[in-house]
Scaffold this motif. Sequence first.
Motif, PDB file in Angstrom:
ATOM      1  N   MET A   1       1.410 -10.739  -2.543  1.00  0.00           N
ATOM      2  CA  MET A   1      -0.045 -10.664  -2.706  1.00  0.00           C
ATOM      3  C   MET A   1      -0.511  -9.220  -2.910  1.00  0.00           C
ATOM      4  O   MET A   1      -1.506  -8.968  -3.588  1.00  0.00           O
ATOM      5  N   ARG A   2       0.210  -8.268  -2.336  1.00  0.00           N
ATOM      6  CA  ARG A   2      -0.216  -6.858  -2.448  1.00  0.00           C
ATOM      7  C   ARG A   2      -0.155  -6.352  -3.884  1.00  0.00           C
ATOM      8  O   ARG A   2      -0.786  -5.357  -4.209  1.00  0.00           O
ATOM      9  N   ARG A   3       0.568  -7.023  -4.771  1.00  0.00           N
ATOM     10  CA  ARG A   3       0.530  -6.643  -6.180  1.00  0.00           C
ATOM     11  C   ARG A   3      -0.900  -6.784  -6.696  1.00  0.00           C
ATOM     12  O   ARG A   3      -1.336  -6.027  -7.535  1.00  0.00           O
ATOM     13  N   ARG A   4      -1.627  -7.776  -6.142  1.00  0.00           N
ATOM     14  CA  ARG A   4      -2.966  -8.073  -6.645  1.00  0.00           C
ATOM     15  C   ARG A   4      -4.063  -7.351  -5.868  1.00  0.00           C
ATOM     16  O   ARG A   4      -5.217  -7.347  -6.263  1.00  0.00           O
ATOM     17  N   MET A   5      -3.723  -6.782  -4.705  1.00  0.00           N
ATOM     18  CA  MET A   5      -4.721  -6.135  -3.830  1.00  0.00           C
ATOM     19  C   MET A   5      -4.202  -4.745  -3.477  1.00  0.00           C
ATOM     20  O   MET A   5      -3.220  -4.626  -2.748  1.00  0.00           O
ATOM     21  N   GLN A   6      -4.838  -3.728  -3.980  1.00  0.00           N
ATOM     22  CA  GLN A   6      -4.317  -2.378  -3.801  1.00  0.00           C
ATOM     23  C   GLN A   6      -5.339  -1.457  -3.130  1.00  0.00           C
ATOM     24  O   GLN A   6      -6.482  -1.857  -2.889  1.00  0.00           O
ATOM     25  N   ILE A   7      -4.919  -0.230  -2.858  1.00  0.00           N
ATOM     26  CA  ILE A   7      -5.811   0.736  -2.198  1.00  0.00           C
ATOM     27  C   ILE A   7      -5.656   2.114  -2.830  1.00  0.00           C
ATOM     28  O   ILE A   7      -4.541   2.502  -3.231  1.00  0.00           O
ATOM     29  N   ILE A   8      -6.771   2.811  -2.953  1.00  0.00           N
ATOM     30  CA  ILE A   8      -6.755   4.233  -3.325  1.00  0.00           C
ATOM     31  C   ILE A   8      -7.203   4.995  -2.084  1.00  0.00           C
ATOM     32  O   ILE A   8      -8.277   4.720  -1.540  1.00  0.00           O
ATOM     33  N   PHE A   9      -6.371   5.923  -1.630  1.00  0.00           N
ATOM     34  CA  PHE A   9      -6.637   6.612  -0.363  1.00  0.00           C
ATOM     35  C   PHE A   9      -7.548   7.823  -0.564  1.00  0.00           C
ATOM     36  O   PHE A   9      -7.674   8.371  -1.655  1.00  0.00           O
ATOM     37  N   GLN A  10      -8.119   8.255   0.568  1.00  0.00           N
ATOM     38  CA  GLN A  10      -9.032   9.401   0.546  1.00  0.00           C
ATOM     39  C   GLN A  10      -8.325  10.694   0.176  1.00  0.00           C
ATOM     40  O   GLN A  10      -8.797  11.458  -0.651  1.00  0.00           O
ATOM     41  N   ASP A  11      -7.197  10.956   0.842  1.00  0.00           N
ATOM     42  CA  ASP A  11      -6.550  12.256   0.678  1.00  0.00           C
ATOM     43  C   ASP A  11      -5.362  12.101  -0.256  1.00  0.00           C
ATOM     44  O   ASP A  11      -4.297  11.641   0.151  1.00  0.00           O
ATOM     45  N   PRO A  12      -5.529  12.504  -1.528  1.00  0.00           N
ATOM     46  CA  PRO A  12      -4.451  12.261  -2.481  1.00  0.00           C
ATOM     47  C   PRO A  12      -3.168  12.997  -2.114  1.00  0.00           C
ATOM     48  O   PRO A  12      -2.074  12.509  -2.389  1.00  0.00           O
ATOM     49  N   TYR A  13      -3.295  14.157  -1.455  1.00  0.00           N
ATOM     50  CA  TYR A  13      -2.082  14.925  -1.159  1.00  0.00           C
ATOM     51  C   TYR A  13      -1.276  14.248  -0.057  1.00  0.00           C
ATOM     52  O   TYR A  13      -0.065  14.064  -0.172  1.00  0.00           O
ATOM     53  N   ALA A  14      -1.989  13.832   1.010  1.00  0.00           N
ATOM     54  CA  ALA A  14      -1.291  13.206   2.138  1.00  0.00           C
ATOM     55  C   ALA A  14      -0.693  11.858   1.751  1.00  0.00           C
ATOM     56  O   ALA A  14       0.278  11.412   2.360  1.00  0.00           O
ATOM     57  N   SER A  15      -1.272  11.199   0.744  1.00  0.00           N
ATOM     58  CA  SER A  15      -0.800   9.851   0.413  1.00  0.00           C
ATOM     59  C   SER A  15       0.322   9.849  -0.627  1.00  0.00           C
ATOM     60  O   SER A  15       0.835   8.795  -0.969  1.00  0.00           O
ATOM     61  N   LEU A  16       0.701  11.046  -1.136  1.00  0.00           N
ATOM     62  CA  LEU A  16       1.782  11.106  -2.139  1.00  0.00           C
ATOM     63  C   LEU A  16       3.010  11.748  -1.513  1.00  0.00           C
ATOM     64  O   LEU A  16       2.902  12.800  -0.874  1.00  0.00           O
ATOM     65  N   ASN A  17       4.172  11.156  -1.704  1.00  0.00           N
ATOM     66  CA  ASN A  17       5.416  11.706  -1.164  1.00  0.00           C
ATOM     67  C   ASN A  17       5.755  13.006  -1.897  1.00  0.00           C
ATOM     68  O   ASN A  17       6.004  12.990  -3.110  1.00  0.00           O
ATOM     69  N   PRO A  18       5.777  14.148  -1.170  1.00  0.00           N
ATOM     70  CA  PRO A  18       5.979  15.431  -1.858  1.00  0.00           C
ATOM     71  C   PRO A  18       7.363  15.573  -2.488  1.00  0.00           C
ATOM     72  O   PRO A  18       7.563  16.420  -3.363  1.00  0.00           O
ATOM     73  N   ARG A  19       8.316  14.741  -2.061  1.00  0.00           N
ATOM     74  CA  ARG A  19       9.686  14.852  -2.591  1.00  0.00           C
ATOM     75  C   ARG A  19       9.934  13.941  -3.791  1.00  0.00           C
ATOM     76  O   ARG A  19      11.035  13.888  -4.304  1.00  0.00           O
TER      77      ARG A  19
END
Length: 341
Positions: free
Chosen positions: A99-117
């Motif tokens: 179901m999560r394919r159809r329901m997604q989220i955009i987070f507030q802090d783009p830096y914290a939500s992206l894996n730096p590696r």
Amino acid sequence: MNPQADNPLLDIRGLSKTYLGRHNLADRLSGRQQTRVQAVSDVSFDIRAGEVLGLIGESGCGKSTLGRSILRLHEPTTGTVTFDGVDVTGLDDAAMKAMRRRMQIIFQDPYASLNPRRTVAEIVGLPLKLHGLAPTPAEMRDKVAAIVEKVGLKTAHLDRYPHQFSGGQRQRIGIARALVSNPEFIVCDEPVSALDVSIQAQIIELLTDLKQEMGLTYLFISHDISVIGYLSDRVAVMYLGEIVEMGPVESILARPRHPYTQSLMSAVPEVETSARKARVRLTGDLPSPLSPPAGCKFHTRCPLAIDICRKTAPRTEPVGNGHQAACHRLAENLSLLDPVQ
Ligand code: SF4
């Protein structure tokens, strides 16, 4: 006109989320009570297909918890979330993952939500991998490149890492990751509040264009009434875990009925409403959700509070045209407000 406009894509009934504090053996032996924080209390609303519901309130009012509980990133304590006819609160892990394919989220802090590696290609491609939507590396690369270009980045960016981008570009990566699996519903959790003002407008325009192009439905969370007023079809106002007012955006902006909504608007000079002329100043801090006030939770800050407000919680009442609010003084509060001279 959107033929699906009247169908609720998302239907939320009686949703609550309570967090329990730590309660170890020493606490139990000493008879200390376990702390409970009711972050979201008995919230009900629906969102029609293709609609933007703006959710506004101060920091700490529970709006992000509500967004995450809808997606079961935080498990709701009680209540149901029905998406396209399916009760997602009853799904097992495998069905919820699908179901999560159809329901997604955009987070507030783009830096914290992206894996730096991870590179942009890996970050944006992860949902495709999780949902088995790109069987070959070539298909993966093509799909990732297409969505990256759609959000205004270049294919030359695919092999770069998050730290090599500006804040606005990082949020575009977060948007690409949310959209790559072709979802229908997105929780936009304060997606512009961590960005410079000059970049905020670009991201808002991007989200507006993508909504039209991809037929998306948004729950757009923000503490900024200007952003909410610009983007939303309807607005829900949240205070200490409860929806205190909800209605069509024009009606909420022109004639806010709850003193809390009026105070949010009177603090923003460019919002041209009757509330702008009203002297409803918000004073004091949001009370702690650990010990919320009895009766109407807003009574400790409300200039219109009377005796009953301190004892009895107001019921939500319709005030016309799909607009509703929860206040004991709905019938009189507009005339009671003190107009600015
Ligand atoms: Fe203010 Fe009373 Fe209305 Fe609550 S119920 S918003 S305290 S007037």
